[in-house]
Design a protein around this motif. Structure first.
Motif, PDB file in Angstrom:
ATOM      1  N   ARG A  93       0.812  -1.228   0.000  1.00 14.06           N
ATOM      2  CA  ARG A  93       0.000   0.000   0.000  1.00 14.06           C
ATOM      3  C   ARG A  93       0.839   1.269   0.000  1.00 14.06           C
ATOM      4  NH1 ARG A  93      -4.632  -1.522  -0.978  1.00 14.06           N
ATOM      5  NH2 ARG A  93      -5.298  -3.539  -0.179  1.00 14.06           N
ATOM      6  N   SER A  94       2.144   1.146   0.249  1.00 16.53           N
ATOM      7  CA  SER A  94       2.967   2.361   0.241  1.00 16.53           C
ATOM      8  C   SER A  94       3.292   2.820  -1.187  1.00 16.53           C
ATOM      9  CB  SER A  94       4.267   2.115   1.009  1.00 16.53           C
ATOM     10  OG  SER A  94       5.101   1.236   0.279  1.00 16.53           O
ATOM     11  N   LEU A  95       2.915   2.012  -2.154  1.00 15.51           N
ATOM     12  CA  LEU A  95       3.172   2.358  -3.560  1.00 15.51           C
ATOM     13  C   LEU A  95       2.337   3.583  -3.931  1.00 15.51           C
ATOM     14  CD1 LEU A  95       4.911   0.713  -5.560  1.00 15.51           C
ATOM     15  CD2 LEU A  95       2.800  -0.272  -6.425  1.00 15.51           C
ATOM     16  N   SER A  96       2.976   4.624  -4.486  1.00 15.89           N
ATOM     17  CA  SER A  96       2.191   5.809  -4.818  1.00 15.89           C
ATOM     18  C   SER A  96       1.438   5.588  -6.122  1.00 15.89           C
ATOM     19  CB  SER A  96       3.094   7.037  -4.906  1.00 15.89           C
ATOM     20  OG  SER A  96       4.124   6.786  -5.813  1.00 15.89           O
ATOM     21  N   VAL A  97       0.363   6.334  -6.275  1.00 20.52           N
ATOM     22  CA  VAL A  97      -0.455   6.224  -7.488  1.00 20.52           C
ATOM     23  C   VAL A  97      -0.423   7.554  -8.214  1.00 20.52           C
ATOM     24  CG1 VAL A  97      -2.807   5.974  -8.370  1.00 20.52           C
ATOM     25  CG2 VAL A  97      -2.003   4.465  -6.533  1.00 20.52           C
ATOM     26  N   PRO A  98       0.044   7.636  -9.456  1.00 18.66           N
ATOM     27  CA  PRO A  98       0.576   6.483 -10.172  1.00 18.66           C
ATOM     28  C   PRO A  98       2.024   6.219  -9.776  1.00 18.66           C
ATOM     29  CG  PRO A  98       0.708   8.421 -11.577  1.00 18.66           C
ATOM     30  CD  PRO A  98       0.081   8.883 -10.290  1.00 18.66           C
ATOM     31  N   THR A  99       2.482   4.995 -10.046  1.00 25.36           N
ATOM     32  CA  THR A  99       3.895   4.668  -9.982  1.00 25.36           C
ATOM     33  C   THR A  99       4.360   4.496 -11.420  1.00 25.36           C
ATOM     34  OG1 THR A  99       3.892   3.659  -7.793  1.00 25.36           O
ATOM     35  CG2 THR A  99       5.528   2.837  -9.339  1.00 25.36           C
ATOM     36  N   LYS A 122      18.762  -7.061 -24.642  1.00 27.33           N
ATOM     37  CA  LYS A 122      18.357  -5.950 -23.765  1.00 27.33           C
ATOM     38  C   LYS A 122      16.919  -5.607 -24.092  1.00 27.33           C
ATOM     39  CE  LYS A 122      22.085  -4.402 -21.583  1.00 27.33           C
ATOM     40  NZ  LYS A 122      22.153  -3.742 -20.278  1.00 27.33           N
ATOM     41  N   GLN A 123      16.194  -5.168 -23.087  1.00 20.94           N
ATOM     42  CA  GLN A 123      14.798  -4.798 -23.345  1.00 20.94           C
ATOM     43  C   GLN A 123      14.434  -3.604 -22.458  1.00 20.94           C
ATOM     44  OE1 GLN A 123      11.392  -6.850 -21.673  1.00 20.94           O
ATOM     45  NE2 GLN A 123      10.944  -7.732 -23.664  1.00 20.94           N
ATOM     46  N   TRP A 124      14.009  -2.542 -23.117  1.00 18.35           N
ATOM     47  CA  TRP A 124      13.537  -1.346 -22.400  1.00 18.35           C
ATOM     48  C   TRP A 124      12.116  -1.599 -21.931  1.00 18.35           C
ATOM     49  CZ3 TRP A 124      11.242   3.325 -25.377  1.00 18.35           C
ATOM     50  CH2 TRP A 124      10.956   4.383 -24.504  1.00 18.35           C
ATOM     51  N   ASN A 125      11.891  -1.495 -20.618  1.00 16.25           N
ATOM     52  CA  ASN A 125      10.556  -1.680 -20.064  1.00 16.25           C
ATOM     53  C   ASN A 125      10.035  -0.360 -19.530  1.00 16.25           C
ATOM     54  OD1 ASN A 125       9.576  -4.804 -19.333  1.00 16.25           O
ATOM     55  ND2 ASN A 125      11.701  -4.575 -19.972  1.00 16.25           N
ATOM     56  N   VAL A 126       8.813  -0.020 -19.883  1.00 14.37           N
ATOM     57  CA  VAL A 126       8.155   1.190 -19.379  1.00 14.37           C
ATOM     58  C   VAL A 126       6.791   0.756 -18.848  1.00 14.37           C
ATOM     59  CG1 VAL A 126       7.103   3.386 -20.066  1.00 14.37           C
ATOM     60  CG2 VAL A 126       9.326   2.735 -20.989  1.00 14.37           C
ATOM     61  N   ASP A 127       6.527   1.015 -17.568  1.00 11.25           N
ATOM     62  CA  ASP A 127       5.278   0.554 -16.970  1.00 11.25           C
ATOM     63  C   ASP A 127       4.667   1.639 -16.093  1.00 11.25           C
ATOM     64  OD1 ASP A 127       5.003  -2.645 -17.499  1.00 11.25           O
ATOM     65  OD2 ASP A 127       7.103  -2.031 -17.393  1.00 11.25           O
ATOM     66  N   LEU A 128       3.384   1.832 -16.272  1.00 10.30           N
ATOM     67  CA  LEU A 128       2.653   2.844 -15.507  1.00 10.30           C
ATOM     68  C   LEU A 128       1.603   2.120 -14.659  1.00 10.30           C
ATOM     69  CD1 LEU A 128       1.335   6.174 -17.095  1.00 10.30           C
ATOM     70  CD2 LEU A 128       0.280   5.087 -15.128  1.00 10.30           C
ATOM     71  N   LEU A 129       1.752   2.222 -13.328  1.00  8.96           N
ATOM     72  CA  LEU A 129       0.887   1.484 -12.409  1.00  8.96           C
ATOM     73  C   LEU A 129      -0.106   2.429 -11.732  1.00  8.96           C
ATOM     74  CD1 LEU A 129       3.640  -0.594 -10.514  1.00  8.96           C
ATOM     75  CD2 LEU A 129       2.781  -0.921 -12.826  1.00  8.96           C
ATOM     76  N   GLY A 130      -1.313   1.934 -11.518  1.00 11.50           N
ATOM     77  CA  GLY A 130      -2.269   2.657 -10.675  1.00 11.50           C
ATOM     78  C   GLY A 130      -3.337   3.422 -11.421  1.00 11.50           C
ATOM     79  N   ALA A 291      -4.743  -4.301  -5.189  1.00  9.76           N
ATOM     80  CA  ALA A 291      -5.363  -4.223  -6.516  1.00  9.76           C
ATOM     81  C   ALA A 291      -4.744  -3.014  -7.214  1.00  9.76           C
ATOM     82  CB  ALA A 291      -6.864  -4.054  -6.384  1.00  9.76           C
ATOM     83  N   MET A 292      -4.061  -3.246  -8.314  1.00  8.92           N
ATOM     84  CA  MET A 292      -3.266  -2.175  -8.937  1.00  8.92           C
ATOM     85  C   MET A 292      -3.244  -2.363 -10.445  1.00  8.92           C
ATOM     86  SD  MET A 292      -1.116   0.448  -8.355  1.00  8.92           S
ATOM     87  CE  MET A 292      -0.613   0.439  -6.650  1.00  8.92           C
ATOM     88  N   PRO A 293      -4.066  -1.589 -11.168  1.00 11.54           N
ATOM     89  CA  PRO A 293      -4.039  -1.718 -12.622  1.00 11.54           C
ATOM     90  C   PRO A 293      -2.677  -1.309 -13.169  1.00 11.54           C
ATOM     91  CG  PRO A 293      -5.254   0.243 -11.970  1.00 11.54           C
ATOM     92  CD  PRO A 293      -4.939  -0.507 -10.706  1.00 11.54           C
ATOM     93  N   ALA A 294      -2.295  -1.823 -14.315  1.00  8.77           N
ATOM     94  CA  ALA A 294      -0.975  -1.509 -14.865  1.00  8.77           C
ATOM     95  C   ALA A 294      -0.966  -1.657 -16.373  1.00  8.77           C
ATOM     96  CB  ALA A 294       0.070  -2.445 -14.251  1.00  8.77           C
ATOM     97  N   VAL A 295      -0.121  -0.848 -16.994  1.00  9.07           N
ATOM     98  CA  VAL A 295       0.057  -0.948 -18.450  1.00  9.07           C
ATOM     99  C   VAL A 295       1.516  -0.660 -18.762  1.00  9.07           C
ATOM    100  CG1 VAL A 295      -0.615   1.489 -18.828  1.00  9.07           C
ATOM    101  CG2 VAL A 295      -0.801  -0.159 -20.716  1.00  9.07           C
TER     102      VAL A 295
END
Ligand code: HAM
Length: 413
Positions: A93-99, A122-130, A291-295
């Motif tokens: 729960r300490s994860l800020s929204v969005p992360t 190598k793989q560049w990963n970009v993820d937006l959570l919350g 519960a944390m949506p992500a893309v």
């Protein structure tokens, strides 16, 4: 005995590593400018992290192992999303929204090496959570596009092909597929473009899946789903609609996707996918987090380099090697004595300075060496040293001036 690097891996000599850094620099800049913070995780994980929800395709390509004498199963990471979801779950729960997180990890897949496919990449990963909204999907896609544009690509070169997991699954289920066959059907559909129709249908039959469930996708480009309508508007708002198209052909083999999915391809269909991603709204929760949506997406360096080379956007040779500001050469004994101090002082002032290790007194030869490093300037330590001066030669213009030894560092600072 001569050893070779393992099949499907690469040795990066300086020029090759510099070219990789050129790509990574575009990735990092696009991420940081878009407010993503860099993370990294372990190179290997417990095997079961991948068997839970990555899908059969990836699990069959794992490098798995045990510690000598141990009995715990590990695997080299084949992708970053499970690690990222595990890390997000650990923050709870300490994860800020969005992360907003990005990373540039190495991955390992025991695939058959071929053009665009290696066993380490190598793989560049970009993820937006919350944020569970198409605006987040569009922001992530725009971030990928900004990096590609930075590398010189335009929407005439590459296309983001967007689909939706729910649309594809409901079409499959409505045409008679059983829910228990879904993961298998999605993995198969994902590979459809890589085989001819006959091979594909024989694989469908082999798996005991209904043929009609698959043939309905042929030529059907009319996707409709409320998320996609909103996404279309968002892509326009983010200024990247020209780069994107909706396309049922995109399924994605990974089992954890729940919403939009997308791949970035060279527009004419050359090479494999440059990147792939989508929405995975349940994975973090499945790993014990909130519960944390992500893309997010992953973009590999191997296919991207091929596409850039094909289009003349990645130079061969030393093009990306760092070039010295100053190359110091000596044509006298006093010069030899003075070199370490000059070079060291320049470096201490943050100036990229190199020197010749040759013993020749032939200034022409020494300057040829300086030219090969593509140095901008040469400092020549010759007879002028007797009056306390050095010669500074601009290697681009050829212009030459005398500068007091005492102020040569200042001259370049
Ligand atoms: P993926 O489609 O498995 O997705 O991989 C993404 C990209 O990584 C591919 O489009 C390709 O450029 C590169 N790639 C994959 N396998 C290889 C290989 N064997 N050799 C060279 N390049 C390869 C994922 O990995 C997801 N985890 C991406 C993601 C991040 N989804 C959400 N967030």
């Amino acid at each position: 005995m001569a050893h070779q690097h393992p099949k499907g891996t690469r040795d990066f000599f300086p020029a090759e590593l510099a070219a990789l850094h050129h790509i990574e620099c575009a990735w990092r800049t696009a991420s940081v400018n878009a407010g993503f913070d860099e993370i990294e995780g372990p190179t290997f994980e417990h095997l079961d992290l991948y068997t839970v929800k990555s899908g059969e395709g990836i699990v069959s390509e794992l490098f798995s192992f045990k510690r000598a004498g141990g009995d715990v199963d590990y695997a080299l990471r084949p992708e970053f999303t499970p690690t990222l979801a595990r890390m997000a779950a650990a923050k709870g729960r300490s994860l800020s929204v969005p992360t907003k997180w990005f990373g540039i990890p190495s991955h390992f897949r025991a695939e058959r090496p071929q053009r665009g496919r290696l066993r380490e990449f190598k793989q560049w990963n970009v993820d937006l959570l919350g944020i569970d909204a198409p605006s987040a999907d569009a922001e992530v896609i725009a971030t990928a596009i900004h990096a590609l544009a930075e590398l010189g690509l335009t929407h005439n070169d590459v296309v983001v092909r967007i689909s939706h997991r729910s649309v594809v699954t409901s079409m499959l289920l409505e045409s008679g597929l059983d829910a228990s066959q879904l993961d298998q059907a999605l993995a198969l559909l994902d590979k459809k473009e890589k085989m001819d129709d006959e091979t594909f249908l024989s694989k469908v039959n082999e798996a005991g899946l209904p043929e009609a469930a698959f043939t309905q996708f042929d030529g059907n480009t009319e996707i409709s789903h409320p998320d996609l309508d909103v996404l279309q508007t968002e892509l326009s708002r983010w200024g990247v609609a020209d780069w994107c198209t909706f396309d049922f052909g995109i399924v994605r083999g990974l089992a954890y996707y729940t919403g939009i999915v997308f791949e970035i391809h060279e527009r004419s269909g050359a090479e494999r996918a440059i990147a792939g991603g989508g929405r995975y709204d349940k994975l973090i929760e499945m790993f014990g987090g909130p519960a944390m949506p992500a893309v997010g997406f992953g973009m590999g360096d191997v296919v991207l380099s091929l596409v850039l080379k094909d289009k003349g956007l990645l130079e061969e040779g030393d093009a990306y090697m760092p070039t010295p500001e100053v190359f110091v050469v000596s044509a006298s004994d006093e010069g030899d004595d003075a070199i370490p101090n000059i070079v060291s002082s320049l470096r201490a002032h943050g100036i990229h300075a190199r020197q010749s290790y040759k013993t020749t007194r032939n200034v022409g030869k020494l300057l040829t060496e300086a030219g090969k490093t593509r140095a901008k300037n040469a400092i020549i330590l010759g007879a002028e040293l007797e009056e306390g001066n050095v010669v500074v030669k601009n290697l681009e213009s050829g212009e030459q001036i005398q500068v007091p030894l005492a102020s040569v560092v200042e001259h370049f600072s």
